[in-house]
Design an enzyme around this catalytic site. Structure first.
Site, PDB file in Angstrom:
ATOM      1  N   ASP A   1       0.791  -1.252   0.000  1.00  0.00           N
ATOM      2  CA  ASP A   1       0.000   0.000   0.000  1.00  0.00           C
ATOM      3  C   ASP A   1       0.819   1.296   0.000  1.00  0.00           C
ATOM      4  OD1 ASP A   1      -1.887  -1.971   0.231  1.00  0.00           O
ATOM      5  OD2 ASP A   1      -2.683  -1.328   2.161  1.00  0.00           O
TER       6      ASP A   1
ATOM      7  N   LYS B   1      -6.706  -4.732  -2.994  1.00  0.00           N
ATOM      8  CA  LYS B   1      -7.294  -5.477  -1.867  1.00  0.00           C
ATOM      9  C   LYS B   1      -8.287  -4.590  -1.130  1.00  0.00           C
ATOM     10  CE  LYS B   1      -3.467  -4.442   1.364  1.00  0.00           C
ATOM     11  NZ  LYS B   1      -4.193  -3.605   2.308  1.00  0.00           N
TER      12      LYS B   1
ATOM     13  N   CYS C   1      -1.955  -2.459   7.857  1.00  0.00           N
ATOM     14  CA  CYS C   1      -1.969  -3.405   6.730  1.00  0.00           C
ATOM     15  C   CYS C   1      -0.738  -4.307   6.677  1.00  0.00           C
ATOM     16  CB  CYS C   1      -2.149  -2.644   5.427  1.00  0.00           C
ATOM     17  SG  CYS C   1      -3.815  -1.943   5.288  1.00  0.00           S
TER      18      CYS C   1
HETATM   19  N1  TIU Z   1      -2.604   0.322   4.338  1.00  0.00           N
HETATM   20  C1  TIU Z   1      -3.018   0.554   5.585  1.00  0.00           C
HETATM   21  O1  TIU Z   1      -2.274   0.366   6.538  1.00  0.00           O
HETATM   22  N2  TIU Z   1      -4.311   1.060   5.746  1.00  0.00           N
HETATM   23  C2  TIU Z   1      -4.688   1.891   6.782  1.00  0.00           C
HETATM   24  O2  TIU Z   1      -5.848   2.296   6.849  1.00  0.00           O
HETATM   25  N3  TIU Z   1      -3.721   2.238   7.687  1.00  0.00           N
HETATM   26  C3  TIU Z   1      -3.844   3.147   8.698  1.00  0.00           C
HETATM   27  O3  TIU Z   1      -2.909   3.226   9.504  1.00  0.00           O
HETATM   28  N4  TIU Z   1      -4.911   3.909   8.791  1.00  0.00           N
END
Ligand code: TIU
Length: 220
Positions: free
Chosen positions: A24, A129, A162
């Site tokens: 991500d 995802k 994530c």
């Molecule tokens: N990719 C991921 O970690 N999504 C989140 O929403 N992370 C946060 O720390 N908010």
């Protein structure tokens, strides 16, 4: 076999069965005006690791090993976004709302793209995802099985959301997992430290950690 000088002890692997998963590294988490910012976070902490993640990706490219990039995002009709996720809390904008980088966390919008410095190259896999974990509602498990991958190196954001969720999913599926600790970041430095500590505690209960330099030294 090769060995990374990791914590809590050496991580030994066959490069033929090793892959990199970059979680991500999207504009929505790393740039102002995206999903991370709507949740009230200071996104500047995350942009600082982009060069280090880039170095790790280059190490895998040079070694000719598989690279999988993930993107947390939803279909434009939000059919894969549970209301529990969209309606939780009081963000300044919700998933699907129009922001400065397009609709927040929606596939195909500029904000959902990986930051340009880390864009996938031809031959690398990009997986969208809907959840925090990359195995949930994606073909990741089948892709790794088809490539005969047994060992995974992780990078990306955020460490305790994530990245950690995906490492735990992978660990339960029998993969040996290592987190590149300087190629991951959190909006909360204390959460990053705690996540790293809990991953490698109890004899690597979730997995190993090492620096990008330590990973690169083993792959050279
Ligand atoms: N990719 C991921 O970690 N999504 C989140 O929403 N992370 C946060 O720390 N908010």
């Amino acid at each position: 076999m090769k060995t990374i000088a990791a914590q809590p002890f050496d991580f030994t692997f066959d490069p033929a069965h090793l892959a990199l998963i970059v979680i991500d590294m999207q504009r929505d988490f790393i740039e102002p005006g995206g999903f991370g910012a709507t949740l009230g976070n200071d996104v500047s902490l995350l942009s600082a690791i982009v060069p280090t993640v880039g170095r790790l990706i280059e190490t895998f490219r040079t070694a000719g090993l598989p690279i999988i990039h993930t993107r947390e995002c939803h279909k434009p009709d939000l059919s894969d976004c549970p209301p529990a996720k969209r309606l939780r809390g009081k963000p300044s904008m919700r998933i699907g709302d129009p922001g400065t980088m397009g609709r927040i966390l929606i596939a195909g919008e500029p904000g959902a793209d990986i930051v340009p410095e880390l864009a996938a190259r031809p031959g690398e896999i990009v997986l969208d995802k809907p959840g925090k974990g990359a195995f949930y509602a994606t073909p990741l498990g089948e892709i790794l099985a088809e490539k005969k991958i047994t060992h995974l190196v992780f990078a990306g954001v955020t460490t305790e959301v994530c990245v950690q969720t995906t490492m735990r999913e992978a660990n339960d599926r029998g993969f040996e997992c290592l987190l590149a600790e300087d190629a991951t970041e959190s909006y909360f430095p204390e959460f990053k430290k705690a996540a790293i500590d809990m991953i490698r505690a109890q004899g690597a209960i979730v997995g190993w950690t090492a620096t990008v330099d330590q990973v690169a030294a083993a792959l050279r």
